[in-house]
Design a protein around this motif. Structure first.
Motif, PDB file in Angstrom:
ATOM      1  N   LYS A 221      11.023  20.289   2.896  1.00  0.00           N
ATOM      2  CA  LYS A 221      11.723  19.332   1.889  1.00  0.00           C
ATOM      3  C   LYS A 221      11.305  19.746   0.530  1.00  0.00           C
ATOM      4  CE  LYS A 221      14.401  17.017   4.943  1.00  0.00           C
ATOM      5  NZ  LYS A 221      15.743  16.898   4.980  1.00  0.00           N
ATOM      6  N   LYS A 222      12.390  19.913  -0.513  1.00  0.00           N
ATOM      7  CA  LYS A 222      12.106  19.890  -2.074  1.00  0.00           C
ATOM      8  C   LYS A 222      12.210  18.581  -2.505  1.00  0.00           C
ATOM      9  CE  LYS A 222      13.410  24.522  -2.505  1.00  0.00           C
ATOM     10  NZ  LYS A 222      14.254  25.596  -3.260  1.00  0.00           N
ATOM     11  N   ASP A 223      11.812  18.332  -3.753  1.00  0.00           N
ATOM     12  CA  ASP A 223      11.878  17.231  -4.498  1.00  0.00           C
ATOM     13  C   ASP A 223      11.615  15.600  -3.906  1.00  0.00           C
ATOM     14  OD1 ASP A 223      12.853  18.542  -6.790  1.00  0.00           O
ATOM     15  OD2 ASP A 223      14.839  18.577  -5.932  1.00  0.00           O
ATOM     16  N   ILE A 224      10.207  15.758  -3.067  1.00  0.00           N
ATOM     17  CA  ILE A 224       9.630  14.524  -2.556  1.00  0.00           C
ATOM     18  C   ILE A 224       8.840  13.822  -3.499  1.00  0.00           C
ATOM     19  CG2 ILE A 224       8.186  13.922  -0.786  1.00  0.00           C
ATOM     20  CD1 ILE A 224       8.923  16.308   0.961  1.00  0.00           C
ATOM     21  N   SER A 225       9.086  12.562  -3.617  1.00  0.00           N
ATOM     22  CA  SER A 225       8.470  11.492  -4.300  1.00  0.00           C
ATOM     23  C   SER A 225       7.550  10.827  -3.652  1.00  0.00           C
ATOM     24  CB  SER A 225       9.421  10.789  -5.327  1.00  0.00           C
ATOM     25  OG  SER A 225       9.760  11.620  -6.293  1.00  0.00           O
ATOM     26  N   LEU A 226       6.455  10.225  -4.033  1.00  0.00           N
ATOM     27  CA  LEU A 226       5.662   9.276  -3.817  1.00  0.00           C
ATOM     28  C   LEU A 226       5.943   7.718  -4.249  1.00  0.00           C
ATOM     29  CD1 LEU A 226       2.055  10.915  -4.475  1.00  0.00           C
ATOM     30  CD2 LEU A 226       3.255  10.988  -2.180  1.00  0.00           C
ATOM     31  N   LEU A 227       6.104   6.846  -3.263  1.00  0.00           N
ATOM     32  CA  LEU A 227       6.636   5.622  -3.862  1.00  0.00           C
ATOM     33  C   LEU A 227       5.265   4.573  -4.007  1.00  0.00           C
ATOM     34  CD1 LEU A 227       8.768   3.535  -4.741  1.00  0.00           C
ATOM     35  CD2 LEU A 227       9.183   2.904  -2.221  1.00  0.00           C
ATOM     36  N   ILE A 228       4.910   4.212  -5.143  1.00  0.00           N
ATOM     37  CA  ILE A 228       3.654   3.606  -5.494  1.00  0.00           C
ATOM     38  C   ILE A 228       4.054   2.103  -6.027  1.00  0.00           C
ATOM     39  CG2 ILE A 228       1.720   3.807  -7.033  1.00  0.00           C
ATOM     40  CD1 ILE A 228       2.056   6.867  -6.845  1.00  0.00           C
ATOM     41  N   TRP A 229       3.129   1.149  -5.746  1.00  0.00           N
ATOM     42  CA  TRP A 229       3.379  -0.162  -6.133  1.00  0.00           C
ATOM     43  C   TRP A 229       2.089  -0.484  -7.279  1.00  0.00           C
ATOM     44  CZ3 TRP A 229       0.172  -4.635  -4.458  1.00  0.00           C
ATOM     45  CH2 TRP A 229       0.919  -5.872  -5.078  1.00  0.00           C
ATOM     46  N   THR A 230       2.420  -1.000  -8.343  1.00  0.00           N
ATOM     47  CA  THR A 230       1.452  -1.672  -9.251  1.00  0.00           C
ATOM     48  C   THR A 230       2.011  -2.787  -9.819  1.00  0.00           C
ATOM     49  OG1 THR A 230      -0.014  -0.949 -10.958  1.00  0.00           O
ATOM     50  CG2 THR A 230       2.300  -0.296 -11.056  1.00  0.00           C
ATOM     51  N   THR A 231       0.926  -3.871 -10.481  1.00  0.00           N
ATOM     52  CA  THR A 231       1.074  -4.985 -11.024  1.00  0.00           C
ATOM     53  C   THR A 231       0.697  -4.718 -12.505  1.00  0.00           C
ATOM     54  OG1 THR A 231      -0.764  -5.926 -10.272  1.00  0.00           O
ATOM     55  CG2 THR A 231       1.394  -6.429  -9.182  1.00  0.00           C
ATOM     56  N   GLN A 232       0.129  -3.622 -12.872  1.00  0.00           N
ATOM     57  CA  GLN A 232      -0.367  -3.054 -14.110  1.00  0.00           C
ATOM     58  C   GLN A 232       0.292  -1.766 -14.520  1.00  0.00           C
ATOM     59  OE1 GLN A 232      -2.690  -5.387 -15.476  1.00  0.00           O
ATOM     60  NE2 GLN A 232      -2.158  -6.644 -13.612  1.00  0.00           N
ATOM     61  N   PRO A 233       1.235  -1.734 -14.913  1.00  0.00           N
ATOM     62  CA  PRO A 233       1.990  -0.525 -15.202  1.00  0.00           C
ATOM     63  C   PRO A 233       1.200   0.216 -16.395  1.00  0.00           C
ATOM     64  CG  PRO A 233       3.540  -2.433 -15.081  1.00  0.00           C
ATOM     65  CD  PRO A 233       2.445  -2.976 -15.026  1.00  0.00           C
ATOM     66  N   TRP A 234       0.629  -0.735 -17.133  1.00  0.00           N
ATOM     67  CA  TRP A 234      -0.081   0.140 -18.455  1.00  0.00           C
ATOM     68  C   TRP A 234      -1.060   1.083 -18.144  1.00  0.00           C
ATOM     69  CZ3 TRP A 234      -5.228  -0.606 -19.343  1.00  0.00           C
ATOM     70  CH2 TRP A 234      -5.977  -1.750 -18.498  1.00  0.00           C
ATOM     71  N   THR A 235      -1.637   1.115 -16.840  1.00  0.00           N
ATOM     72  CA  THR A 235      -2.638   1.880 -16.344  1.00  0.00           C
ATOM     73  C   THR A 235      -1.900   3.244 -15.802  1.00  0.00           C
ATOM     74  OG1 THR A 235      -2.557   1.173 -14.113  1.00  0.00           O
ATOM     75  CG2 THR A 235      -4.072   0.036 -15.692  1.00  0.00           C
ATOM     76  N   ILE A 236      -0.646   3.365 -15.767  1.00  0.00           N
ATOM     77  CA  ILE A 236      -0.223   4.581 -15.166  1.00  0.00           C
ATOM     78  C   ILE A 236      -0.517   5.726 -16.161  1.00  0.00           C
ATOM     79  CG2 ILE A 236       2.120   5.724 -14.735  1.00  0.00           C
ATOM     80  CD1 ILE A 236       2.978   2.849 -13.720  1.00  0.00           C
TER      81      ILE A 236
END
Length: 538
Positions: A221-236
């Protein structure tokens, strides 16, 4: 029977103490004066000095503001115990003391003198002494069984000298080391905090489920994304790795015509959001993903790779896929070290991003401001699957209740792991009342990590380390000599550099004109924690 004489048939207490029209404050003052005049405590102490000792050491309250009900309860309980033991004929010296260093006093002085240039340490010292005297007068009104003219204060030069000697003993036993790791950090006060200085309160944050695109095309499959959860978006923007749990089951799903990777057990969460059944393309173990690479969400010319996070990933929350920013999390840092990555801190002590973040738009911005920036940017690029506000338990500074972050920094630590077996053995030698407190103490020590004892402030006892070309000199012989100087002159000589000539003269083979003094001070909990040594020994 004459009603007036009924009372004569009862065994009622008799007292000359007036029960009506009583001026309590005046009577109390007279009673205190009588005890002080006749030196009741001192005479009883002298009478019992050759009898068995009962020592109840009073840890020092902090010399900042008036005492509160908790202090009074604490001292009353101690006073009851001391009086009982004294009545049994035991020798019961009870010495009051005050904890005089630390950030609250320093912060108070900075507020008072915010528009003036001052020498901070002398005004902190004077303020602490004044506060200790206010509290001493309060305690006098409790009528404590002690000598109010004899007490200790942790800012006294004799106390500071003993504290350094204890530190030197720990250095001899290789219990002190300097480490580079993420620790709890106060950006407002620009200093590190230890576990004992942290309190947890509910805090509202943004819960963010976002996508990171894989660089490869696994499973055909092409264009696969990892689904990630965070409560601290500033660390991305500081992301360096992504972790999965190799023994957990993950799924490749079709979500609104997109290919996403997520824990198989969390598919129901997306179905709840989407209000319809989601097609599962494939189920596999997390180890299948290890080594795959992904496009960094902000550094377009950078790729990260997927690693095993089995030690810390919990399947009951999030998506089972965790973004790692090694400068802002302990598990993140440890994992990156195993991967032998270069780790730098992109955040200044005051919470502003520096050039190491490698995202020009973020340089000079505060991390809290970056939080909103990242959310807006991810939304603009259609990378957010779900956003919501949540309330969760979060670490705060015990002093001003401000939220903390993890920040990568170099600090000094006490190696608790080395002495933990002895600590646990010694617990068994103590009689505990009530008994359950023993188990609570064992659990606390068993779970305790190494103690970060360095603070980036001015009002405290300096960590007696010197630096030659950024290499630390932590030598017991030098520390003992510094303690002797402190005992004579106090610790201010460390901060104005007047101690250096004496050190150069005493240790010419180790210290030269290029040698620099360390700027960190000790955690105030270390100050009070060694009071048993500094006070009881004498």
């Amino acid at each position: 029977m004459d009603p007036k004489k009924i009372k004569d048939t009862l065994f009622l207490p008799k007292t000359n103490f007036p029960l009506k029209n009583l001026n309590h404050q005046e009577i109390e003052a007279k009673i205190r004066e009588k005890w002080e005049k006749h030196q009741v405590y001192q005479k009883l102490l002298e009478e019992n000095k050759n009898r068995p000792s009962f020592i109840l050491h009073s840890g020092p309250p902090y010399a900042n503001g008036k005492l509160h009900i908790g202090h009074f309860l604490n001292f009353i309980i101690k006073d009851i115990i001391i009086r009982f033991q004294a009545s049994q004929g035991n020798y019961t010296p009870f010495l009051l003391g005050w904890d005089a260093h630390g950030l609250p006093i320093e912060h108070k002085m900075l507020e008072i003198y915010k528009d003036k240039k001052i020498d901070l340490r002398p005004v902190c010292h004077q303020f602490a002494l004044e506060q200790a005297q206010i509290q001493r007068e309060q305690l006098k009104k409790l009528g404590l069984f002690t000598d109010f003219e004899k007490y200790y204060i942790t800012s006294k030069k004799e106390y500071e000298a003993e504290q350094l000697r204890i530190f030197g003993e720990m250095v001899k036993k290789n219990l002190i080391y300097q480490g580079y790791r993420p620790i709890h950090w106060s950006c407002g006060h620009e200093t590190a905090l230890a576990e004992a200085e942290i309190e947890y309160y509910e805090k509202k944050d943004t819960s963010l489920y976002f996508k990171i695109k894989l660089a490869e095309s696994p499973f055909g499959k092409k264009d696969i994304s990892l689904l990630i959860w965070t409560t601290q978006p500033w660390t991305i923007p500081a992301n360096q790795l992504v972790a999965v749990k190799k023994t957990a089951f993950y799924a490749l799903i079709n979500y609104n015509d997109e290919c996403l990777l997520i824990l198989e057990s969390k598919i129901s969460l997306l179905e709840k959001w989407n209000e319809k059944k989601i097609k599962t393309e494939k189920v596999f173990l997390g180890e299948t993903l290890l080594g795959l690479t992904y496009f960094h969400p902000y550094r377009k010319d950078t790729k990260g790779h997927i690693v095993d996070g089995s030690d810390f990933i919990e399947e009951r929350e999030g998506t089972g896929i965790v973004h790692l920013a090694p400068a802002f999390g302990m598990e993140d840092f440890s994992t990156a070290k195993k991967e032998k990555l270069t780790i730098e801190c992109p955040l200044e002590p005051n919470g502003l991003f520096n050039e190491k973040i490698a995202v020009p738009e973020l340089i000079g911005k505060h991390y809290s401001e970056v939080n909103e920036y990242v959310i807006t940017d991810l939304e603009k690029n259609n990378l957010i699957i779900k956003k919501a506000e949540i309330s969760h338990s979060y670490p705060h500074d015990w002093r001003d209740k401000s939220p903390l972050i993890y920040r990568l920094t170099k600090q000094w630590f006490i190696n608790i792991q080395e002495i933990k077996p002895d600590l646990l053995k010694n617990i068994e030698k103590v009689k505990w009342y009530p008994y359950w407190t023993k188990e609570k103490m064992k659990q606390a020590i068993s779970n305790r990590g190494d103690w970060c004892i360095s603070r980036q402030r001015k009002w405290g006892v300096p960590i007696p380390v010197l630096f030659n070309n950024d290499e630390p000199l932590l030598i017991p012989e030098i520390i003992d000599y510094i303690a002797d100087i402190f005992e004579k002159n106090g610790s201010d000589c460390w901060f104005d550099d007047t101690i250096l000539p004496s050190l150069q003269e005493k240790f010419p083979h180790l210290i030269n004109k290029n040698t620099k003094l360390g700027t960190d001070i000790m955690d105030v909990w270390f100050d009070s924690g060694v009071s048993h040594w500094c006070v009881l020994r004498k």
